[in-house]
Design an enzyme around this catalytic site. Structure first.
Site, PDB file in Angstrom:
ATOM      1  N   GLU A 112       0.827  -1.217   0.000  1.00 55.61           N
ATOM      2  CA  GLU A 112       0.000   0.000   0.000  1.00 55.61           C
ATOM      3  C   GLU A 112       0.857   1.261   0.000  1.00 55.61           C
ATOM      4  OE1 GLU A 112      -2.807  -0.553  -0.819  1.00 55.61           O
ATOM      5  OE2 GLU A 112      -3.093  -2.614  -0.198  1.00 55.61           O
ATOM      6  N   GLY A 113       1.977   1.202  -0.685  1.00 49.88           N
ATOM      7  CA  GLY A 113       2.903   2.332  -0.746  1.00 49.88           C
ATOM      8  C   GLY A 113       3.993   2.173   0.275  1.00 49.88           C
TER       9      GLY A 113
END
Length: 591
Positions: free
Chosen positions: A434-435
């Protein structure tokens, strides 16, 4: 076998003593009285402890397997998933129009924490579905909502997000997956995606993939990206399942942790898909899912740490090793328990003060999201600012805490028999997906900090200032909580000022300090949470309300954080002020 006990008492304290949720005036919040939330949390905790936690180790050891194109989950996962569905836990905070129970997001986060602490890999199947549901709910047509949402709320169908490709991760402008428009309004999706969590499995009869792809006419970079709904099995007009779509699993990724979750290479071979949201504006729709997912990953960071901490405490109480420096505390036994030693206490206090502060921070973030959903634009802007801090800081520190918990066991922590290495291995992914956290730090400094003229960071400073003014004359709080919070907040302000003064002239001066800024901000945020919890605990003690021992423990834990962890803000500020020179000093060839 590792243990897990749901921390319902602490959750109740945060919701009712610190956040005072039932008096918030938000839709659905009036129903969140202590008796109601305790009943919900007790039931969720029972499911987590009795159904999910016993499968954590076995799921890790067995893992998922790909058989004739079908992904099989570990033994027991299917029965546990059915129990989750039957209990209505997949629908807790979803729209009642589509079969949800309509509770606020903060309740979904609280139950999600317990599920993730008990079995992080298992909880991801439902968690990712919720994100996909949210994206369709926010951006889908009425027909798309009618087709997919009720079945996703029940988790009869699950959902995924498909971003990453073999040649590009964060830089989505480079993606190659193509979407060719068809005469019937659909698109044919062709390409390959990797690292797709819960990409396929045997827990549901259909998987609804949300896939980023480039349609003709979109131009270069992320501006040309669109988002598509691509079901594993096509859905007939009457809602029944039809033919298998052109979607297949190429392989399962061999991973460091979360073995019980199927992380897939997904192949799209002219798979039929439908546009979600506006053409060439897929990033906007995807970020609805990603922002929710980032708070969920922040929660995973401290949820895994909570489980590891509980086991470290139990081991430290039982394991006999050496004698207390001040004299034997267990003279009838050959040695004292580990917990008598100051360095073990330091480690456990590091763990406890982080987990409880992180829980408060995440619950506050969820509360801000609920406010934002109900038209509070300041809350919406503030949670946008805080999202990279929540995701980056809580997962960095959450991983550190699982390592500290493992260290309490000494050599036994390195042996699989005790299960501590699984917490470390599972927590590690939260820093990446998620980053990755480096990207979170860059996003915080380059985008979120200056957003809307910096008004969101100013709103955060104003909340801290208002708290300090309100409690500055309270003898029980002033020196132990208010003064250190003020000092830490000044460090954060100084760092932001440094970026404003130097960043425009040399962006590297700001970006070289982005990681330190994210951690500086995270410490200030947890200091703010501890100060608020201390005020709530002190109020309860003065009113002779609640469990006195619990409140005094809360205050002592908070003092530890303010005295031993919050001073790290000065270190981060000192690093930030060195600018880019020491970071960029070497030529690339010199590494």
């Amino acid at each position: 076998m590792p243990i897990y006990s749901p921390p319902v008492r602490d959750m109740q304290f945060i919701m009712h003593d610190m956040l005072n949720v039932s008096q918030s005036g938000l839709p659905g919040y009036a129903d969140l009285d202590p008796d109601f939330t305790e009943a919900v949390l007790d039931a969720a905790g029972k499911l987590a402890a009795e159904k999910m936690a016993p499968l954590n180790v076995s799921g890790d050891r067995q893992g998922c397997r790909l058989e004739n194109g079908v992904v099989r989950t570990p033994d027991g996962f299917s029965d546990a998933f059915e129990a989750m569905k039957e209990g209505g836990w997949t629908a807790l905070d979803c729209d009642p129009e589509f079969g949800g129970q309509g509770l606020p997001y903060v309740m979904g986060l609280a139950t999600g924490e317990m599920f993730s602490s008990a079995n992080m890999a298992f909880a991801m199947y439902q968690g990712l579905t919720h994100g996909a549901y949210s994206a369709i709910h926010a951006h889908g047509t009425d027909e798309q909502k009618a087709t997919y949402l009720s079945r996703m709320v029940s988790c009869d169908w699950t959902g995924t997000m498909n971003l990453t490709e073999p040649h590009c991760g964060t830089d989505l402008g480079m993606l190659r997956t193509k979407a060719e428009p068809q005469d019937d309004g659909s698109y044919l999706i062709t390409g390959q995606k990797i690292f797709i969590s819960a990409g396929d499995h045997d827990l549901a009869e259909n998987v609804i993939h949300l896939v980023l792809a480039k349609a003709p006419g979109g131009g270069e970079g992320t501006k040309g990206i669109s988002l598509f709904i691509v079901p594993k099995v096509l859905v007939n007009e009457d809602g029944s399942l039809g033919e298998r779509n052109g979607v297949s699993v190429g392989s399962l990724e061999e991973k460091m942790g979360i073995h019980g979750n199927a992380t897939c290479v997904m192949n799209y071979d002219s798979a039929k898909g439908w546009l979600l949201g506006d053409l060439h504006k897929g990033m906007r729709a995807m970020f609805t899912m990603m922002n929710e997912a980032r708070l969920g990953v922040a929660m995973q960071g401290y949820a895994c740490a909570e489980a590891a901490y509980q086991n470290a405490v139990a081991y430290a109480r039982e394991r006999l090793q050496g004698r207390a420096a001040t004299g034997a505390e267990n003279p009838s036994a050959p040695a004292d328990p580990l917990i008598v030693h100051p360095d073990i206490r330091r480690s456990l206090m590091d763990q406890k003060s982080f987990v409880e502060g992180a829980r408060a921070f995440s619950f506050w973030g969820a509360h801000l999201i609920d406010r934002g959903h109900n038209g509070d634009t300041e809350a919406e802007g503030l949670v946008s600012l805080l999202t990279p801090v929540l995701k980056g800081f809580l997962t960095d520190r959450g991983f550190d805490v699982t390592v500290q918990a493992q260290q309490v066991y000494g050599g036994h922590g390195y042996i699989e028999e005790h299960g501590m290495s699984q917490f470390v291995r599972d927590a590690r992914i939260a820093m990446i997906y998620e980053g990755a956290n480096g990207v979170q730090a860059l996003d915080l400094v380059a985008r979120k900090l200056p957003q809307d003229g910096g008004k969101h960071i100013m709103a955060f400073f104003q909340r801290v200032k208002a708290f300090c003014e309100e409690h500055g004359e309270d003898e029980a709080l002033a020196s132990d909580f208010v003064a250190p919070l003020k000092a830490a907040s000044k460090d954060l302000q100084a760092a932001a000022t440094f970026f404003a003064e130097r960043g425009m002239k040399n962006p590297n001066d700001a970006l070289s300090g982005s990681h330190d800024f994210m951690h500086l901000f995270g410490h200030v945020a947890l200091g703010f949470m501890w100060a608020r919890m201390a005020a709530a605990a002190q109020a309860a003690l003065r009113a002779s309300a609640g469990d006195r021992a619990f409140m005094e423990t809360k205050l002592a834990t908070g003092r530890y954080y303010m005295q031993r962890q919050l001073p790290m803000t000065t270190v981060h500020l000192a690093r930030i002020r060195t600018g880019a020179d020491p970071v960029m000093a070497l030529d690339a060839a010199a590494f």
